[in-house]
Motif scaffolding. Structure first.
Motif: not given
Lengths: 372, 372
Positions: B150-162, B192-199, B235-243
């Motif tokens: 579900n796209d309603s919380n963008k952060m949840m559609t990605g994974e944290l790589f820490e 480092t800490k990034v959020i990578v889109p699930g897709k 190459v992929s965009r990252l999801i912005e914000g704090e996980y």
């Protein structure tokens, strides 16, 4: 009722009769599989009133009885039970409450009165033929693709089964093409002509093991056909009416005859089809010359040109076809080379072997010769 | 431009970059694959502006140049050309008319100006880590199931790589559950800490060979992540914000700890799920006692009861779960036995190994204890 089964045997039986359980129906009882253990054998039955399948399943009858269980639930539960060697117990009480037990799991579901289930119609076993499961399966595979999927002409949704002494001819046609397979039977039988629904043949072909050693008995009733093999019987309504006059459509005249490597021909047409989207009626145009055939297809996406070596007898010819019809026929021919007989760009093309064990008739399509 | 390829090599390259070609887009040029042979190597590129993939393909450059070809058409044509050993020639003129030739077949399609294609963003290669293709593929498989669809919380559609020194932690969560995998890297890297889109992770996991000997370089840019392996870069965009604050959700306290055979546990829950249709929110209820666990599921279709032997430490407990969440986690755990840590019927359950290389957190659901 109380029965025990080996899971694998039960599942096999369910999978067979499931083919006759309708996915949609106005009679909820038909969404069930009937388990009938009121005599000394256990029989499962599925029935959508057009097509009915009954099969015997090995098991122990601890208490006689019958019950109708929701087919979807029953098959899913059985499928998910432990391994094939496990024993499954099915028990139902007078209120049709049913318990399915296997190893450490117990399911409780609500069954229905088995007496409400529709029995398969009775068919007199006078007229019949006998052939191997393998042969019947092949006959279906090699003709079923050219029945009509459109219901507007009921006759075209079925296949003609025509017994003539010791020969069986199976015919399907959809108005643009026709498929005919002829085989010799081991005995001579009473002549008969029936039209079998395509759906019945499709389902039967999934149940047949395709074993060359095992036989199928086919009985012809007034309104029904009955297939009997292994522990299973399949009963289907016939399509009523007089089938098309097949022999009048056949002809052995030709002006151009070509022999071509089947795989090469099929590959070329399949490749060209990439340029066609659904509902896009672009013909593939064959330009037949002395020892080669040029293939061309032109669509809004692009153009394909190819050339194949052939053996030709008779005149040069340029002729167009719906590529799908050529592909369907070529895919199910097992010969290395195929022979095409053509008269002119407007007359049907025949793909057949010398003994005419198979004949595929395909009508050509018009094309703008100037644009080629 | 004029290039020749071995069919197999070209097809392999197309299949890789195809993963980044959008099925729907408002920019028609992005429906293309770019063939860039303007230098000494041949590169294919697909790009949907979120995710871009570029791969090198072996081939001969007879005339330098570039062209963008409709991805669907180009991949279908290549797929249907003759066998893998055949040579394919691609030639385009200044009007972007393109000819694809292989053996006896010639396709002509309309290409587009390669210069109109969007190049992949440039990423500085300062921060990075290195791991095997096998490990990355496994990390994704073992966590991707618990991202939110579900796209309603963008952060949840990605994974944290820490990255933390020599350890990498991958986290996904959807509000009802969380999956964590932790591995040791061979070297120490910048944190480092990034959020990578699930897709992106889904697509990458399809391209990775899963080879244990082959490595992947992962570079972390400000807004992008870059994966480099074999002849391919993704190459992929990252999801912005704090996980989410993951560590605050974890706890090592428990009142009940059980160890159970994974296959037996999973089989039971999968079996019970037969009684649930989609959107039907029936919990599976675990009743944990001294050395056994009773499982029960009750729906409008029926009831399932099962019993499994377990090793228990701590208190007895009755707790309910969404069966799907248990199934998802148990399916990807490779251990023979799993250990569950629980506090009470309202607190999260943790499934984890002793070293905490994996932690699966699942929130329990309410149920009517009186009805059980």
């Amino acid at each position: 009722m109380k029965l025990t089964f080996q899971k694998a045997a039960l599942l096999n039986g369910i999978n067979i009769v499931l083919k006759a359980v309708p996915s949609k129906t106005t009679m909820p009882i038909l969404e069930c599989i009937l388990i009938d253990a009121s005599t000394d054998v256990i029989k499962l039955t599925g029935n959508d009133m057009e097509l009915g399948i009954e099969t015997k399943v090995e098991g122990n009858i601890l208490e006689k009885g019958k019950i109708a269980l929701d087919a979807k639930l029953f098959s899913e539960i059985t499928r998910k039970l432990s391994d094939g060697d496990s024993m499954v117990t099915i028990e139902s009480d007078e209120k049709y409450n049913t318990t399915i037990t296997c190893d450490n799991s117990v399911f409780r579901i609500q069954g229905k009165d088995g007496d409400e289930f529709s029995y398969l119609p009775y068919i007199e076993k006078n007229k019949y033929i006998c052939l191997s499961q393998f042969t019947l399966k092949e006959l279906i595979r090699q003709t079923i693709f050219s029945i009509s999927v459109n219901d507007s002409n009921k006759m075209m949704t079925g296949e003609l089964f025509e017994v003539n002494g010791d020969s069986l001819r199976v015919v399907s046609l959809d108005g643009h093409r026709m498929a005919i397979r002829k085989i010799l039977l081991k005995d001579t039988y009473e002549n008969t002509k029936v039209i079998v629904p395509g759906k019945t043949l499709n389902e039967i072909s999934k149940i047949l093991t395709g074993d060359n050693e095992k036989e199928v008995q086919i009985y012809f009733g007034a309104n029904h056909i009955l297939f009997e093999f292994d522990d299973t019987i399949v009963v289907s309504r016939l399509i009523e009416g007089e089938y098309f006059k097949v022999d009048q459509m056949l002809s052995s005249d030709y002006a151009t005859k070509i022999s071509v490597n089947k795989k090469e021909f099929l590959d070329c047409i399949e490749r060209a089809s990439i340029l066609i989207r659904e509902n896009d009626k672009k013909p593939i145009i064959l330009n037949i010359e002395e020892s080669k055939m040029a293939l061309k297809l032109n669509s809004s996406f692009g153009t394909m040109n190819a050339e194949i070596l052939i053996h030709k007898t008779g005149q040069d010819l340029m002729i167009g076809f719906n590529p799908k019809f050529l592909i369907d026929a070529l895919r199910i021919i097992d010969d290395e080379n195929v022979t095409l007989y053509m008269m002119n760009p407007k007359s049907p093309c025949f793909i057949k072997d010398e003994e005419e064990t198979y004949i595929y008739l395909i009508l050509p399509v018009n094309f703008n010769a100037a644009a080629v």
